[in-house]
Structure formats: C-alpha cells, structure tokens
Design an enzyme around this catalytic site. Structure first.
Site, PDB file in Angstrom:
ATOM      1  N   ASN A 202     -19.207 -69.639 -30.725  1.00 33.77           N
ATOM      2  CA  ASN A 202     -18.303 -68.260 -30.306  1.00 33.77           C
ATOM      3  C   ASN A 202     -19.986 -68.035 -29.362  1.00 33.77           C
ATOM      4  O   ASN A 202     -19.438 -67.498 -28.132  1.00 33.77           O
ATOM      5  CB  ASN A 202     -18.765 -67.049 -31.417  1.00 33.77           C
ATOM      6  CG  ASN A 202     -17.821 -65.953 -30.373  1.00 33.77           C
ATOM      7  OD1 ASN A 202     -16.451 -66.290 -30.076  1.00 33.77           O
ATOM      8  ND2 ASN A 202     -17.945 -64.968 -29.975  1.00 33.77           N
TER       9      ASN A 202
ATOM     10  N   LYS B 128     -24.345 -60.462 -32.421  1.00 28.86           N
ATOM     11  CA  LYS B 128     -24.119 -61.673 -33.769  1.00 28.86           C
ATOM     12  C   LYS B 128     -25.041 -62.786 -32.026  1.00 28.86           C
ATOM     13  O   LYS B 128     -25.693 -63.629 -33.133  1.00 28.86           O
ATOM     14  CB  LYS B 128     -22.670 -62.350 -33.967  1.00 28.86           C
ATOM     15  CG  LYS B 128     -22.117 -62.415 -33.501  1.00 28.86           C
ATOM     16  CD  LYS B 128     -20.725 -62.050 -33.148  1.00 28.86           C
ATOM     17  CE  LYS B 128     -19.252 -61.920 -32.752  1.00 28.86           C
ATOM     18  NZ  LYS B 128     -19.196 -60.214 -32.150  1.00 28.86           N
TER      19      LYS B 128
ATOM     20  N   HIS C 174     -11.361 -54.968 -31.767  1.00 29.55           N
ATOM     21  CA  HIS C 174     -10.746 -55.937 -31.965  1.00 29.55           C
ATOM     22  C   HIS C 174      -9.550 -55.335 -32.481  1.00 29.55           C
ATOM     23  O   HIS C 174      -8.553 -56.353 -32.992  1.00 29.55           O
ATOM     24  CB  HIS C 174     -11.056 -57.653 -32.041  1.00 29.55           C
ATOM     25  CG  HIS C 174     -12.176 -58.160 -31.014  1.00 29.55           C
ATOM     26  ND1 HIS C 174     -11.897 -57.858 -30.501  1.00 29.55           N
ATOM     27  CD2 HIS C 174     -12.663 -58.457 -31.890  1.00 29.55           C
ATOM     28  CE1 HIS C 174     -13.144 -58.998 -29.804  1.00 29.55           C
ATOM     29  NE2 HIS C 174     -13.745 -58.744 -30.457  1.00 29.55           N
TER      30      HIS C 174
END
Length: 453
Positions: free
Chosen positions: A148, A125, A194
């Site tokens: 981010n 990403k 995660h």
C-alpha cells in the site's frame, strides 16, 4: 518482479488496470498464466493494451474457465455493493483474491519461511513501514518495501530466505488475501475508517485482525480497545506496544516522554531531537519498529542508529522549511481529523492551514486541541463548516486557496512573539475539491514555502 508460477497453465480473470493491476498482469504472465484483463475505464484499458496486455471485456467472458478473479483493492468487494465482477466470480464458484494473495501463495510454494513483515493500522502504517525498512536497510539487510505504500508487491524481487519483504497493507488488501500468513504481523491501531467499504466498525476491525491472526509472530499496539482485544485473542507469540506509563505486569515495549522503553523498564532510545519522529504517535511507531527489527536480529546499536537517521516520509509531518524562528510543516497526508490530531499534539503556537473536501465529523473531535492553535487559515469546500466549528474558539481567516493561506500564515507567524511558531498544513480533509491528490497538495505547499521571501 515476482513471477507467479503457482498459476502456471491456468486461466485468470483480472479486473483493475492501475499500477498494481498492470504489475500483477506482468507477474502472472511471467509465471505462465493466461490472463484476461479488464477495467471499466477506457483510459486504463487503452493504456494496458498499448503495453501489450490482453484486454478482454469480462462481461463477455466464459467465467467457467477461470481459476480465480484477481481484483484491484480499490474495487468494492462487499460494500456498498459487490462489484459486478465479484458477482460473476461467485456465480462461477471461483475465489476473489488480490496481488498480495498471489505473493503469499508464491512464497509458500517457492520460499517457505522467507521473512515477510506485514503492517496495518488505521493510522501510521506508512511511516512505520518506511521506518522498519530504513532501519533494516541501514543495518545491511536485503529489504524489499512495498504494498500500500507505493510499489506493487509483485514488482518487488521474489521472496528468498535472506530477503525481507516489508509490506504495508490496507484493509482492502487484507480482505483480498484470504491465506495471509506473514512471518511477522503488525497491527498499530484501529479507529473508524472506510466503513462505506466494510459496513460496520466490527467488520473493519475483524479484517484488520486477520493480519495478525495468521502471523507466526505479532506486534500489536494495545492503546485502543479493538486492537487490545485482537492481541488478547492471539495464542502465538505477541509483543504488545503501549504509549504511556504501563500498568504493573505489562509485558511489552512502551513509549513515553519521547523515550522507548524495554519490557523491564530499561530505556532503549531517546527520540528527542529526531524531527521525523515527533509526537506520541511516532513514539508508538518507533516502539513497534524496535520490536520488529529486534525480532529480525538487528542489534540495539543499529536500531538506534537507524531511528536517528530516518528522514521521514513526504507529506507526513514533513519539515519543509524554516524562516528564522518559523518552522513550516507539510502534513498533507492528514486527510481526516484523527490524522490531524497527531500533528496538533506534536506542536504549539500553530498557524494551522486546513480545509478541503470534508469527511464525516469534520474537525469537531479536535476541539480539545484548539488551545495549541494561534490562528487557523481555511481553504476549500469545508471552509464554512470549519468556520462554524472554530467560531469563538480559535481566530480564523477564510483564505480560499492554499497560496493565500500560506502567505498569510507565514506573515502572521513571523510577527508572533512565540519562540518557534509553526505553519502547519494539516487539512483534516480529502484534497479532491482543489487538488489531484494529497501529494499534489503537499507538493504545492512545499513550493509555496520555498518561494517565500
């Protein structure tokens, strides 16, 4: 800065005073909100106080007067247990949101329809976000990039009809953006990650899927089952991206053998020779970027030019030097096996520097690629475990430190008979056993390469 006028005259609790937290406080105050901010770290609260922020222990606050809790994305929302501020917000009946939710609300109130590209995915990403922003900027567009990838979204210029926000979003940020509604939502891929923060893979995938579910238009990589199911569930305009030869009837862009193809099979761009876009994962990134900038009105001529001039990102398969035949590549961002797989598939004759603080599964999933590795150089806490995995499959040397590993790898690569041996730092581990961050690890490797004779 984007002042948050939608909370003017309202009282807001904010927890988490890192970089994005401080930016959020400033944006809320600039928009007229009354903010009480706190952090469990005395260092963070002290730094915020020095910058003029009203710091108040939220344990002592009257939560009935707050309109919302703005939470930093690094703070647990649900797993392994909700943070204590989340519990207080739930008891008070107020929403728990993040800075991108504030941006989304401001965009709807003040610049409805302003271009907002949101990008997520387990891997790729950051590169895709930077690539899209680079192509748009090179084509003369007004682009604001953040999220981010580094710059807090509320530190960027406000949304406007002729300004494109290109925002990378982690699963933590999506979870704190309940009304996420980008004009263009991009999902690259989903692999387990995660899970300590989301509970299950299904929960993690559902959070990722929300980014495209609320988008006006979507671009989805369909090479994993979870992402493909999310694409299938969409009813709005969706462009699918596939790496490999598509089946008959496939509608979307595809990439194979270093070339991106249009839906009708016409080549759009040959990526061969673009060092910053090596490997099949980067072919996907390029195809996604092509679909995105085309949707925003960029010509194929400007698309191709932008792809060819893309410098890449630091620490992500970054070419940091060459000594005669030997290429040195800094892939310090590869903190798990899935990320390292991308680098191993992009090169041959690899002198592989790996190790650090291991993650679950170690490097066992990389075994099918061990044939590309000429020698492995082990560093950090994972050395013994990785040596056990490599035993009898790949020759290895336990080096302990990055400095020793770099010197030995460079010497061995220079002595090899390969046409272009590669010294690759791709640790498949977190950095915290020896370095402050993956950036620190990559910077040190770059400096070590520069210092080689």
């Amino acid at each position: 800065m984007t002042p948050v006028t939608t909370f003017a005259g309202r009282k807001v609790a904010l927890f988490g005073l890192g970089g994005s937290g401080l930016a959020t406080v400033r944006a809320l105050i600039a928009g007229g909100a009354d903010v009480l901010a706190w952090d469990d770290s005395p260092e963070s609260t002290g730094r915020a106080r020095d910058q003029g922020v009203t710091v108040f222990d939220l344990n002592e606050a009257d939560w009935s007067g707050f309109s919302a809790l703005v939470l930093a994305p690094g703070v647990p929302l649900t797993h392994p247990v909700p943070h204590w501020t989340v519990k207080k917000a739930e008891e008070a009946g107020i929403p728990v949101i993040g800075d991108i939710e504030l941006f989304a609300e401001e965009r709807r109130a003040c610049a409805a329809g302003a271009p907002f590209v949101a990008i997520t995915g387990t891997n790729g990403k950051s590169t895709t976000t930077a690539l899209i922003a680079h192509i748009l900027t090179a084509a003369g567009r007004d682009v604001q990039m953040g999220g981010n990838i580094g710059t807090a979204i509320l530190s960027l210029a406000p949304p406007a009809p002729d300004r494109i926000h290109v925002i990378e979003m982690s699963s933590f940020q999506i979870d704190l953006t309940p009304s996420l509604d980008p004009s263009l939502g991009i999902l690259l891929n989903i692999t387990p990650d995660h899970l300590d923060r989301h509970g299950t893979l299904a929960d993690y995938a559902a959070i990722k899927g929300r980014l495209v579910a609320g988008a006006d238009r979507a671009i989805v990589g369909v090479d994993d089952n979870l992402s493909r199911a999310i694409a299938d569930a969409r009813t709005g305009p969706t462009v699918r991206i596939h790496v490999g030869t598509p089946q008959a009837g496939f509608q979307g862009l595809s990439a194979r053998d270093g070339t991106v193809f249009d839906a009708d099979g016409t080549p759009i761009v040959d990526l061969t020779g673009i060092g910053s876009l090596r490997g099949a994962h980067n072919w996907q990134n390029a195809a996604v970027a092509a679909a995105c900038v085309r949707a925003l009105g960029v010509s194929d001529t400007d698309l191709v030019s932008g792809l060819r001039s893309f410098p890449g990102l630091p620490h992500r398969m970054e070419e940091v030097g060459r000594r005669e035949r030997v290429l040195f590549v800094n892939d310090s961002k590869a903190t798990n096996a899935d990320s390292t797989e991308k680098a191993l598939t992009a090169f041959h004759d690899i002198h592989w520097i790996l190790g650090g603080k291991a993650k679950e599964g170690g490097i066992v999933p990389l075994a099918p690629l061990f044939g590309r590795v000429a020698h492995a150089y082990l560093i950090g806490a994972a050395s013994d475990a990785f040596a056990a995995t490599l035993e009898g499959r790949v020759p290895y040397t336990t080096c302990g430190t990055l400095a020793v590993a770099t010197a030995r790898a460079a010497e061995a690569a220079a002595a090899s008979a390969a046409a272009e041996p590669v010294v690759l730092l791709s640790p498949a581990c977190a950095s915290y056993d020896q370095f402050r961050s993956f950036e620190d690890r990559g910077d040190q490797f770059r400096n070590l390469v520069r210092a080689l004779p």
